[in-house]
Motif scaffolding. Structure first.
Motif, PDB file in Angstrom:
ATOM      1  N   LEU A 182      30.433  -5.055   0.472  1.00 26.55           N
ATOM      2  CA  LEU A 182      31.578  -5.874   0.895  1.00 26.55           C
ATOM      3  C   LEU A 182      32.085  -6.633  -0.312  1.00 26.55           C
ATOM      4  CD1 LEU A 182      33.386  -7.054   3.159  1.00 26.55           C
ATOM      5  CD2 LEU A 182      31.653  -8.836   3.489  1.00 26.55           C
ATOM      6  N   ASP A 183      33.324  -6.343  -0.721  1.00 27.34           N
ATOM      7  CA  ASP A 183      33.846  -6.950  -1.943  1.00 27.34           C
ATOM      8  C   ASP A 183      34.614  -8.233  -1.670  1.00 27.34           C
ATOM      9  OD1 ASP A 183      35.877  -5.616  -0.633  1.00 27.34           O
ATOM     10  OD2 ASP A 183      36.548  -4.471  -2.380  1.00 27.34           O
ATOM     11  N   GLN A 184      35.649  -8.176  -0.841  1.00 27.93           N
ATOM     12  CA  GLN A 184      36.484  -9.337  -0.564  1.00 27.93           C
ATOM     13  C   GLN A 184      36.968  -9.284   0.874  1.00 27.93           C
ATOM     14  OE1 GLN A 184      37.370 -12.188  -1.506  1.00 27.93           O
ATOM     15  NE2 GLN A 184      39.319 -12.619  -0.522  1.00 27.93           N
ATOM     16  N   ILE A 185      36.931 -10.420   1.530  1.00 25.55           N
ATOM     17  CA  ILE A 185      37.450 -10.513   2.893  1.00 25.55           C
ATOM     18  C   ILE A 185      38.029 -11.906   3.085  1.00 25.55           C
ATOM     19  CG2 ILE A 185      35.206 -11.208   3.843  1.00 25.55           C
ATOM     20  CD1 ILE A 185      37.802  -9.029   5.643  1.00 25.55           C
ATOM     21  N   ILE A 186      39.143 -11.999   3.757  1.00 25.70           N
ATOM     22  CA  ILE A 186      39.754 -13.303   4.043  1.00 25.70           C
ATOM     23  C   ILE A 186      38.737 -14.177   4.783  1.00 25.70           C
ATOM     24  CG2 ILE A 186      40.760 -12.444   6.199  1.00 25.70           C
ATOM     25  CD1 ILE A 186      43.149 -14.265   5.709  1.00 25.70           C
ATOM     26  N   PHE A 187      38.697 -15.462   4.470  1.00 28.39           N
ATOM     27  CA  PHE A 187      37.688 -16.348   5.049  1.00 28.39           C
ATOM     28  C   PHE A 187      38.267 -17.233   6.149  1.00 28.39           C
ATOM     29  CE2 PHE A 187      34.005 -19.380   4.683  1.00 28.39           C
ATOM     30  CZ  PHE A 187      33.032 -18.429   4.966  1.00 28.39           C
ATOM     31  N   SER A 188      39.464 -16.942   6.567  1.00 31.70           N
ATOM     32  CA  SER A 188      40.072 -17.623   7.709  1.00 31.70           C
ATOM     33  C   SER A 188      39.978 -16.676   8.902  1.00 31.70           C
ATOM     34  CB  SER A 188      41.538 -17.972   7.422  1.00 31.70           C
ATOM     35  OG  SER A 188      42.125 -18.622   8.530  1.00 31.70           O
ATOM     36  N   GLY A 189      39.092 -16.979   9.825  1.00 35.98           N
ATOM     37  CA  GLY A 189      38.896 -16.104  10.975  1.00 35.98           C
ATOM     38  C   GLY A 189      37.794 -15.084  10.798  1.00 35.98           C
ATOM     39  N   PHE A 190      37.240 -14.951   9.597  1.00 33.22           N
ATOM     40  CA  PHE A 190      36.117 -14.054   9.333  1.00 33.22           C
ATOM     41  C   PHE A 190      34.980 -14.841   8.677  1.00 33.22           C
ATOM     42  CE2 PHE A 190      39.659 -10.980   9.259  1.00 33.22           C
ATOM     43  CZ  PHE A 190      39.152  -9.979  10.084  1.00 33.22           C
ATOM     44  N   THR A 191      33.797 -14.274   8.735  1.00 35.62           N
ATOM     45  CA  THR A 191      32.672 -14.795   7.965  1.00 35.62           C
ATOM     46  C   THR A 191      31.822 -13.611   7.515  1.00 35.62           C
ATOM     47  OG1 THR A 191      30.949 -16.495   7.878  1.00 35.62           O
ATOM     48  CG2 THR A 191      31.058 -15.160   9.895  1.00 35.62           C
ATOM     49  N   HIS A 192      30.764 -13.859   6.760  1.00 34.45           N
ATOM     50  CA  HIS A 192      29.916 -12.765   6.281  1.00 34.45           C
ATOM     51  C   HIS A 192      28.554 -13.313   5.865  1.00 34.45           C
ATOM     52  CE1 HIS A 192      31.009 -14.136   2.224  1.00 34.45           C
ATOM     53  NE2 HIS A 192      32.281 -14.103   2.612  1.00 34.45           N
ATOM     54  N   GLU A 193      27.602 -12.419   5.735  1.00 34.68           N
ATOM     55  CA  GLU A 193      26.225 -12.793   5.438  1.00 34.68           C
ATOM     56  C   GLU A 193      26.066 -13.599   4.147  1.00 34.68           C
ATOM     57  OE1 GLU A 193      22.120 -13.279   5.378  1.00 34.68           O
ATOM     58  OE2 GLU A 193      23.444 -12.761   7.059  1.00 34.68           O
ATOM     59  N   PRO A 194      26.669 -13.181   3.009  1.00 36.65           N
ATOM     60  CA  PRO A 194      26.457 -13.975   1.787  1.00 36.65           C
ATOM     61  C   PRO A 194      26.899 -15.436   1.929  1.00 36.65           C
ATOM     62  CG  PRO A 194      27.307 -11.818   1.217  1.00 36.65           C
ATOM     63  CD  PRO A 194      27.391 -11.929   2.714  1.00 36.65           C
ATOM     64  N   ALA A 195      28.020 -15.679   2.621  1.00 40.14           N
ATOM     65  CA  ALA A 195      28.491 -17.058   2.785  1.00 40.14           C
ATOM     66  C   ALA A 195      27.560 -17.854   3.693  1.00 40.14           C
ATOM     67  CB  ALA A 195      29.908 -17.076   3.345  1.00 40.14           C
ATOM     68  N   VAL A 196      27.146 -17.247   4.795  1.00 43.39           N
ATOM     69  CA  VAL A 196      26.261 -17.939   5.730  1.00 43.39           C
ATOM     70  C   VAL A 196      24.909 -18.224   5.071  1.00 43.39           C
ATOM     71  CG1 VAL A 196      25.032 -17.748   7.926  1.00 43.39           C
ATOM     72  CG2 VAL A 196      27.411 -16.979   7.754  1.00 43.39           C
TER      73      VAL A 196
END
Length: 421
Positions: free
Chosen positions: A73-87
C-alpha cells in the motif's frame, strides 16, 4: 557538466542567498554517518542532516520495512480511510508520549505540525465560545516558516518582510535560573491586558537560536502558570523529540506536560517527510460535536502516508532498542568529557549540553562575527566533517549510530579549527 553546475540552472535552495553562496555540494551517496560527494570525498554527518537521520542514513532496518510496505500500500487518502501502518504508529507513539497525550493529527513537516498546534489552540477557545487570540512565545524562538509558525518565531532574518502580517504574539525571556520572577510578573501583565490562547515553546533547547538552553525549573514555573490560568501549552518538539535530550521527549524532563505536542524530523529516521501533532483528550473533546463547523478542517494530501508511517514505526523500534539507548548514553558521556576538556580553551566562550546535543560558543570579536560562520564551515568540510555553525556557535547532533572513531574525529576537527582562528 557536474551535478553541482547543473543544479545552478533551475534550483532555488532553502536558507540560501545565492549571490553570496552560488554553489551547492552534490551528494551522491549516504550510508550510516557518511556522506559521499560526486567527486568521491567523504564527510561525517555530525548534525544528522538537520537532526533527522538519527539512526544513520539508509538504515537497512528502516529501508527493508519500507520496501515491503511499498509493494502492499503506497498512498491512500486519510479522510474517510485508515490503514494498519497509521493505526500501529498511533499505538506505538502513545506508549512513549507523555501520559496526558491522547490523539494524533498527521501532517507533513515540522512547520505544519506547529501550524496545526496553533490552530488547535485558537479553535479550542473559539469552539467554547471564547475569543482568545493572543499567543505567547519565547524571545529568539524558531518554529517554522508557515505563517502561524513564523508568528511565534522571532528571528528577524526569517520573518522581516512579513512582520505586519503575522498573528498577535507577546514574547517573554527564556528562563535562565535567575529571572523567574521577572518572567512571571510579565506573564501576569500580559494576562491582565490580553485574552491569551496559548504559549508556544521549544522545551529546554532553542535550536535555531544556536542551541540556547534554558533552566528547566524556570520553564516548569511558566508552564504551571499557564495551566493555572487556562493558557494552552504547545510544545514544539520537532528538534528535541525522539531521544536527543536524554529522554524520549524534552517535555518529560518537566513536571507540567503540554496540552499539544509538535513532532517531526527524527520521526521517520530521516527517510521520508512526515509530522504529527498530538493533543490531550480535553483538546480533542472541544472539537467533537454535532456541529460540523467545530471540526478541525485542516488536511494534507499525504497525511499518514502508509510508507512514511512504516518508516516511523521502524524508527520507534530502533529508538527503544537496547543498542540505541546504549549509544545515546555513550554519546552523552563522550560529549561531557569533550566539554570538560575544551571549556578552558582560550577561544571557547561557553559550552552547553543536553543529552546528545552539544554546543560551544567561539570567543570572537564582534567585527568578525559575520564571516566566522563561513570560515568555520569551510574548514570543517575541507577536513571531512559536516558541521553547520550558527553564527559563532558550533554544535553537534550526530546520528546515534556514530562510531567512537568518527565522533573523535569530529572533536579533533573542532579543536583544530579553534587553533587556526
Amino acid at each position: 557538466m557536474s551535478l553541482q553546475e547543473r543544479d545552478k540552472k533551475h534550483i532555488w535552495h532553502p536558507l540560501t542567498q545565492h549571490k553570496l553562496h552560488p554553489d551547492s555540494l552534490a551528494i551522491t551517496k549516504a550510508q550510516g554517518c557518511i556522506l559521499t560527494d560526486e567527486n568521491g570525498k567523504e564527510y561525517i554527518d555530525a548534525i544528522a542532516s538537520w537532526y533527522t537521520c538519527m539512526y544513520g542514513h539508509c538504515n537497512p532496518y528502516i529501508t527493508d520495512r519500507v520496501t515491503a510496505q511499498m509493494k502492499q500500500l503506497d498512498q491512500i487518502i486519510f479522510s474517510g480511510f485508515t490503514h494498519e501502518p497509521a493505526v500501529a504508529l498511533s499505538e506505538e507513539l502513545m506508549k512513549i508520549l507523555p501520559d496526558n497525550q491522547s490523539k494524533l493529527f498527521f501532517n507533513d513537516n515540522g512547520s505544519t505540525s506547529v501550524e496545526i498546534g496553533i490552530k488547535m489552540a485558537l479553535q479550542f477557545h473559539f469552539n467554547k465560545g471564547k475569543k482568545r487570540a493572543m499567543l505567547i512565545a519565547f524571545e529568539n524562538g524558531f518554529h517554522g516558516d508557515t505563517f502561524g509558525a513564523m508568528s511565534v518565531s522571532s528571528l528577524s532574518v526569517y520573518n522581516g518582510p512579513f512582520e505586519d502580517l503575522l498573528l498577535d504574539v507577546k514574547r517573554i525571556p527564556v528562563p535562565n535560573g535567575e529571572n523567574h520572577e521577572v518572567i512571571l510578573d510579565q506573564l501576569k501583565t500580559i494576562l491582565l491586558e490580553h485574552e491569551v490562547a496559548a504559549f508556544v515553546y521549544e522545551p529546554l533547547v532553542q535550536g535555531a537560536a544556536a542551541m540556547q538552553m534554558h533552566d528547566p525549573k524556570g520553564l516548569n514555573m511558566i508552564l504551571k502558570f499557564c495551566k493555572e490560568n487556562g493558557i494552552l501549552m504547545v510544545a514544539d518538539e520537532v528538534m528535541t523529540g525522539f531521544g536527543k535530550t536524554g529522554k524520549y521527549f524534552a517535555s518529560q524532563h518537566l513536571e507540567t506536560q503540554p496540552d499539544i505536542m509538535c513532532l517531526s524530523k527524527a520521526l521517520t529516521g530521516g527517510l521520508l517527510p512526515m509530522a504529527v501533532t498530538s493533543c490531550s483528550q480535553e483538546i480533542y473533546d472541544a472539537f467533537y460535536s454535532d456541529d460540523i463547523g467545530k471540526g478541525l478542517f485542516h488536511a494534507h494530501t499525504y497525511s499518514a502516508n502508509p510508507i512514511a508511517c512504516t518508516a516511523a514505526l521502524a524508527s520507534l523500534e530502533l529508538l527503544q532498542s537496547t543498542e540505541i539507548q546504549n549509544q545515546i548514553a555513550k554519546i552523552t558521556a563522550s560529549h561531557r568529557a569533550f566539554g570538560e576538556r575544551i571549556k578552558a580553551h582560550p577561544k571557547v566562550q561557553s559550552i552547553r549540553q543536553q543529552g546528545i546535543i552539544f554546543a560551544l560558543d567561539v570567543q570572537v570579536e564582534t567585527t568578525t562575527y559575520g564571516s566566522l560562520r563561513d570560515e568555520l564551515y569551510r574548514f570543517f568540510m575541507t577536513h571531512g566533517v559536516y558541521l553547520r555553525p550558527l553564527g559563532n556557535t558550533i554544535y553537534i547532533q550526530a546520528p546515534y549510530v556514530i562510531t567512537e572513531k568518527q565522533l573523535q574525529k569530529v572533536y579533533d576537527v573542532i579543536e583544530e579549527a579553534l587553533e587556526i582562528l
